[in-house]
Scaffold this active site. Structure first.
Site, PDB file in Angstrom:
ATOM      1  N   SER A 190       0.741  -1.534  -0.475  1.00 13.25           N
ATOM      2  CA  SER A 190      -0.120  -0.273   0.169  1.00 13.25           C
ATOM      3  C   SER A 190       0.743   0.876   0.301  1.00 13.25           C
ATOM      4  CB  SER A 190      -0.727  -0.439   1.204  1.00 13.25           C
ATOM      5  OG  SER A 190      -0.345  -0.312   2.529  1.00 13.25           O
ATOM      6  N   HIS A 218      -5.774  -4.175  -1.523  1.00 16.22           N
ATOM      7  CA  HIS A 218      -5.293  -3.286  -2.862  1.00 16.22           C
ATOM      8  C   HIS A 218      -5.317  -3.476  -4.125  1.00 16.22           C
ATOM      9  CE1 HIS A 218      -4.517   0.140  -0.078  1.00 16.22           C
ATOM     10  NE2 HIS A 218      -4.094  -0.448   0.967  1.00 16.22           N
ATOM     11  N   LYS A 249     -12.221  -1.155   0.522  1.00 12.10           N
ATOM     12  CA  LYS A 249     -11.862  -0.394  -1.223  1.00 12.10           C
ATOM     13  C   LYS A 249     -12.268   0.000  -2.019  1.00 12.10           C
ATOM     14  CE  LYS A 249      -7.669  -0.026   1.719  1.00 12.10           C
ATOM     15  NZ  LYS A 249      -6.970  -1.155   2.593  1.00 12.10           N
TER      16      LYS A 249
HETATM   17  C1  LIG Z   1      -7.101  -1.721   4.338  1.00 10.72           C
HETATM   18  C2  LIG Z   1      -6.207  -3.237   4.235  1.00 10.72           C
HETATM   19  C3  LIG Z   1      -6.370  -3.732   5.432  1.00 10.72           C
HETATM   20  C4  LIG Z   1      -7.936  -3.433   6.352  1.00 10.72           C
HETATM   21  O1  LIG Z   1      -9.332  -3.098   5.703  1.00 10.72           O
HETATM   22  P1  LIG Z   1     -10.455  -3.796   6.695  1.00 10.72           P
HETATM   23  O2  LIG Z   1     -11.570  -4.430   5.620  1.00 10.72           O
HETATM   24  O3  LIG Z   1     -10.703  -1.658   5.969  1.00 10.72           O
HETATM   25  O4  LIG Z   1     -10.190  -3.852   8.094  1.00 10.72           O
HETATM   26  C5  LIG Z   1      -5.805  -4.823   5.347  1.00 10.72           C
HETATM   27  N1  LIG Z   1      -4.617  -5.521   4.568  1.00 10.72           N
HETATM   28  C6  LIG Z   1      -4.979  -4.951   3.907  1.00 10.72           C
HETATM   29  C7  LIG Z   1      -3.328  -4.489   2.857  1.00 10.72           C
HETATM   30  C8  LIG Z   1      -4.961  -3.735   3.709  1.00 10.72           C
HETATM   31  O5  LIG Z   1      -4.624  -2.926   3.011  1.00 10.72           O
END
Ligand SMILES: *Cc1c(COP(=O)(O)O)cnc(C)c1O
Length: 415
Positions: A190, A218, A249
Site C-alpha cells: 500500500s 489493494h 476499498k
Molecule cells: C486496508 C487493508 C486492510 C484492512 O481492511 P479493513 O477491511 O478496512 O479492515 C488489511 N490489509 C491490507 C493490506 C489493507 O490495505
C-alpha cells in the site's frame, strides 16, 4: 471518573509528545459523500472547500455509485438494518451465503468466509490454521493487520527482505523441518504501490511444500485483466492457498472482508477464527451493496480499464514534469519528497490549490522516505487529473524540486 490527576498527567504527556514530535494525526472532516470531488473542512472550524480527492482507496469510483447505493437501499428494505448476532448463532442470511459464493467465483477459489473487516480476517486466519509446530514467513513490508494477526498465533514467525526471492528461499530451507510453512505477503503493497512476485512465490512454495497467503486488499476489483487481483495479474489463479481482502476499498468502500481459498482452510476459519465467532455479522445493507459491486465488475471491465488509463496518464505526467516516483504500475503513485516537513508543506500547498493528497512520513514509511501518496480512481475524469497535475507542477516549482534527483532534493531539504 476514577483515575487520579497523576495518571491523567501521564496520558496527557504522551499525547503532547506526539504533537511535539509532529506525529499527531489530525483528521480532515469531509462534508460530502466519497467521490473525486469532495467538500472538506480543514482546519477544523474553517469554511468548506471543494477539493479533488487524490488519496482515497476508492479505486473503481464505486463508493457512491448510484447502482450500489440503490442496491444498499433495497437490501435495507428487504433484510433490515442489523442482525444483532454473530454468524453462527442467528446472523447468517441467505445473502451472506450468496456473497460468499460470488466472491469465491470472482476470485477463482474453492470457498470464502466473510469477516466484519479484513483486519478481522487477518486477525483470525493464522491462529485458526497454524500452531506451534508451524512457521509463518512474511515479507517485511506486510500490512499492520497481518502483523497483528501473526502475533495472535503460536506458530514461529520469521521474515524475508521485501520481495527478495533468494532470501525467501533461504528461509524456506531454514524452516524445512516445520510441520506447515506459510509464506505471507501483500498482493500490492500500500505505501509503495509495487506488486508481489507471486509467480516466483508459487514456484518456491510448490518446491518446499509451503502454503501461500496473499492479502489483496489493494488489488481486488482492478488488478489483472478482469480485475480479479494480483493472482490474475501474475497468472497464478487457483494457486494461492489463502487470499484475504477487503470490501472497504475498491469493492464499494463500505466495510467487510473475507478469507477465500482452499475449502478446508476456510472451514477451519468457520470453526475457529475468533473475529468470525465473536464479532457481529456484516450488516445486510453492506452485503447487498457488495453483491451489486461484484455484478457490476462481472458485467464489464470498463471501470478497471478506465482506472488503468487514468493511472498511465498520471504517472507519465508526473514523470515528465520531473518528479521522483516509486516505480510500479498500480494506481498507488507515491511522489517522493524524502523530508518529512517538506511532505507536510507540499500537501498543505496542494490543498490551497484545491488538491487533497496526504503527506506520509516516519513511522508510516521508513525514515527519510517521506512522500505524497497519490491514489488514482476510475471516478477521476481527465479534467480532475489535469487540474491535479497543474497543481503538483506549480507546487513542485515553488520548492524547486522538478527534475531534481533524490540526492539533490535531500541536499536541499535533508532527510
Ligand atoms: C486496508 C487493508 C486492510 C484492512 O481492511 P479493513 O477491511 O478496512 O479492515 C488489511 N490489509 C491490507 C493490506 C489493507 O490495505
Amino acid at each position: 471518573m476514577a483515575y487520579s490527576d497523576k495518571v491523567r498527567q501521564v496520558f496527557q504527556n504522551t499525547i503532547e509528545k506526539l504533537e511535539n514530535d509532529g506525529l499527531f494525526k489530525q483528521e480532515r472532516f469531509i462534508h460530502s459523500s466519497q467521490a473525486a470531488d469532495i467538500e472538506v473542512e480543514f482546519p477544523v472550524g474553517s469554511s468548506l472547500k471543494k477539493v479533488i480527492n487524490m488519496c482515497a482507496n476508492n479505486y473503481l469510483g464505486l463508493s457512491s455509485h448510484p447502482d450500489v447505493v440503490k442496491a444498499a437501499h433495497d437490501g435495507l428494505e428487504d433484510r433490515g438494518y442489523g442482525m444483532s448476532s454473530v454468524r453462527f448463532i442467528c446472523g447468517t442470511q441467505d445473502i451472506h451465503k450468496e456473497l460468499e459464493k460470488k466472491v469465491t467465483e470472482f476470485l477463482g477459489t474453492e470457498d470464502t468466509i466473510l469477516f466484519p473487516s479484513c483486519m478481522d480476517a487477518n486477525a483470525g486466519v493464522f491462529e485458526a490454521i497454524l500452531g506451534s509446530e508451524d512457521v509463518m514467513i512474511s515479507d517485511r513490508l506486510v500490512h499492520a493487520s497481518i502483523i497483528d494477526g501473526m502475533r495472535l498465533c503460536s506458530a514461529i514467525h520469521d521474515t524475508f527482505k521485501h520481495s527478495d526471492m533468494t532470501h525467501l528461499e533461504k528461509k524456506l530451507q531454514l524452516h524445512a523441518d516445520k510441520r506447515f510453512k506459510m509464506v505471507i505477503t501483500d498482493g500490492v503493497f500500500s505505501m509503495d504501490g509495487d506488486t508481489a512476485k507471486l509467480g516466483e512465490m508459487v514456484e518456491l512454495c510448490e518446491k518446499y511444500d509451503a502454503m501461500l497467503f496473499v492479502d489483496d486488499s489493494h488489488s481486488s476489483g482492478f488488478i489483472g485483466k478482469t480485475g480479479r487481483g494480483t493472482h490474475e495479474h501474475c497468472n497464478v489463479i487457483g494457486k494461492i492457498d489463502i487470499i484475504t481482502t477487503t470490501f472497504g476499498k475498491a469493492l464499494g468502500g463500505a466495510s467487510g472482508g473475507c478469507v477465500s481459498g482452499r475449502k478446508e482452510l476456510v472451514e477451519l476459519c468457520r470453526q475457529k477464527a475468533r473475529p468470525y465467532l465473536f464479532s457481529n455479522t456484516i450488516a445486510p445493507v453492506v452485503v447487498s451493496g457488495v453483491l451489486r459491486v461484484l455484478d457490476i465488475l462481472s458485467e464489464s471491465t470498463e471501470r478497471r480499464d478506465k482506472l488503468e488509463k487514468n493511472t498511465e496518464f498520471w504517472r507519465k505526467g508526473l514523470e515528465e514534469a520531473g518528479f521522483v516516483l516509486k516505480e510500479g504500475d498500480t494506481p498507488i503513485v507515491p511522489v517522493m519528497l524524502f523530508n518529512a516537513k517538506l511532505s507536510q508543506d507540499f500537501s498543505k500547498d496542494l490543498y490551497d490549490e484545491g488538491i487533497y493528497a496526504m503527506g506520509f512520513f516516519f513511522p508510516v514509511v521508513p525514515q527519510g522516505q517521506a512522500r505524497i501518496r497519490t491514489q488514482i480512481s476510475a471516478g477521476h475524469e481527465m479534467h480532475h487529473l489535469e487540474k491535479a497535475l497543474d497543481a503538483f507542477i506549480k507546487v513542485g516549482k515553488k520548492y524547486d524540486i522538478l527534475g531534481k534527483s533524490k540526492k539533490e532534493i535531500v541536499d536541499m531539504y535533508g532527510m
